[in-house]
Write an enzyme that holds these catalytic residues in place. Structure first.
Site, PDB file in Angstrom:
ATOM      1  N   HIS A   1      34.049  34.805  33.079  1.00 23.10           N
ATOM      2  CA  HIS A   1      33.649  33.395  33.240  1.00 23.10           C
ATOM      3  C   HIS A   1      32.535  33.000  32.264  1.00 23.10           C
ATOM      4  CE1 HIS A   1      36.253  32.999  36.636  1.00 23.10           C
ATOM      5  NE2 HIS A   1      35.580  33.857  37.388  1.00 23.10           N
TER       6      HIS A   1
ATOM      7  N   ASP B   1      42.856  38.741  36.814  1.00 20.26           N
ATOM      8  CA  ASP B   1      41.898  38.450  37.891  1.00 20.26           C
ATOM      9  C   ASP B   1      42.406  37.259  38.724  1.00 20.26           C
ATOM     10  OD1 ASP B   1      38.630  38.935  38.369  1.00 20.26           O
ATOM     11  OD2 ASP B   1      39.289  36.909  38.891  1.00 20.26           O
TER      12      ASP B   1
ATOM     13  N   HIS C   1      40.791  34.736  39.549  1.00 18.16           N
ATOM     14  CA  HIS C   1      40.259  33.489  38.990  1.00 18.16           C
ATOM     15  C   HIS C   1      40.628  33.357  37.507  1.00 18.16           C
ATOM     16  CE1 HIS C   1      37.515  34.725  42.307  1.00 18.16           C
ATOM     17  NE2 HIS C   1      37.620  33.449  42.627  1.00 18.16           N
TER      18      HIS C   1
ATOM     19  N   ASP D   1      40.581  41.124  42.615  1.00 15.22           N
ATOM     20  CA  ASP D   1      40.388  40.160  43.698  1.00 15.22           C
ATOM     21  C   ASP D   1      41.647  39.348  44.022  1.00 15.22           C
ATOM     22  OD1 ASP D   1      40.048  38.999  41.223  1.00 15.22           O
ATOM     23  OD2 ASP D   1      38.136  38.036  41.678  1.00 15.22           O
TER      24      ASP D   1
HETATM   25 ZN   LIG Z   1      37.682  36.797  40.121  1.00 16.44          ZN
END
Ligand SMILES: [Zn+2]
Length: 341
Positions: free
Chosen positions: A158, A193, A195, A282
């Protein structure tokens, strides 16, 4: 498979963040390292301490202004009367076309996307060692090993060139890809991931030499909200070199593997000489973030499909939070990856 990790990565220990406006304990805890080390060992990996590679490989993807900020902001923050122990932003520019403030508070808002990445006295050191684990894994692959695993924590995907966010400070996957570029004309990054890898996308958005591909929960109602949609395809020379595959919430193994097949076909068409796998665990059905429903056995299948690309691969740890199966999920992935070699 060789695993790279430094004890210094443990020192960053963020206390809190805001979730839907409410203060919560920060889930990106140092104890994640113990679970991941156990998972890597169970997969038969040997653990190695990386060397100090200096700022050059990090500065290859992050701005000097940002690195100076990360290095000094905690000390400057402590000079503000009544300031919090950790650096947490409370004001952000609506867009980033305005001026760059001299104020520590203003710079925190400029360089930090959200409250989930508090900066303490130890953060920069830990983030550098996390990035050096990625550099060392990339160097190992460049020296002829088919694959290496970088136990990167704090995570990185991120983090943009000059913005921290989502528990991330230095973009380890981007650092690995840029390091691989020394020996490879074309490098692909595959982010699995939960996200969207918004920072990684942002760093390479205008480039055709690094293909960025991300499979993730649809951001329409999920972090990082502003990025990760299918129509984000790159810009300028990079147009067509970013590929997003958002999935409906709670999608399980079958849907994930179908998207992965599409991702792998795009990577094959790009014909890279090396691959970075941004490995978030995740997407697991029992992860506290609860976005997707990949099973423990599913991670082995994901790994097998990626390993079937037969590319020199640097596996970089991203997310994956405390739950009973965190170690097993890593073991499942690394064992699945190794079984194809
Ligand atoms: Zn994540």
């Amino acid at each position: 498979m060789k695993t790279f990790y430094a004890e210094e990565q443990r020192r960053h220990d963020p206390k809190g963040f805001l979730s839907s406006g409410a203060p919560q304990p920060n889930p990106e805890k140092p104890v994640r390292i113990d679970r991941l080390l156990a998972g890597a060992r169970a997969a038969g990996c040997s653990i190695h301490h990386p060397s100090d590679h200096g700022l050059a490989p990090i500065a290859a993807v992050h701005s000097p202004e940002y690195l100076e900020f990360l290095q000094n902001i905690h000390r400057r923050w402590q000079l503000i009367p009544g300031a919090s122990h950790e650096v947490i932003p409370n004001i952000h520019p609506i867009n980033r076309s305005g001026s760059y403030p001299a104020s520590a508070v203003g710079q925190a808002g400029y360089h930090m996307a959200d409250t989930s990445c508090p900066i303490s006295a130890e953060t920069f050191e830990s983030a550098c060692w996390s990035a050096w684990s990625a550099v060392e894994a990339a160097a190992t692959v460049m020296s002829g090993e088919p694959a290496a695993y970088a136990l990167c924590r704090p995570p990185g995907h991120h983090a943009f060139a000059d913005v921290a966010g989502g528990f991330c400070f230095i973009n380890n996957s981007a650092v690995a890809a840029q390091t691989l570029r020394k020996h490879a004309d074309r490098v692909a990054i595959l982010d699995v991931d939960l996200h969207h890898g918004n920072g990684t996308q942002g760093i390479f958005y205008g480039r055709a030499d690094v293909l960025t591909v991300s499979i993730h929960a649809d951001p329409v109602r999920f972090y990082p909200f502003f990025w990760g949609y299918a129509d984000e395809r790159g810009e300028g020379a990079g147009l067509g070199y970013n590929y997003n595959l958002p999935l409906a919430r709670k999608s399980g193994d079958d849907i994930f593997l179908e998207a992965l097949d599409s991702a792998c076909r795009r990577i094959e068409a790009f014909a890279p000489q090396a691959l970075v796998v941004a490995l978030g665990l995740d997407a697991f059905e029992g992860d506290p973030f609860g976005g997707l429903s990949v099973s423990t056995a599913g991670f082995a299948k994901i790994a097998e499909r990626i390993a079937a690309l037969r590319l020199p691969s640097v596996i970089v740890q991203e997310g994956g939070y405390l739950c009973d199966a965190l170690s097993d999920n890593l073991t499942s992935f690394l064992t699945g990856f190794g079984s194809m070699r």
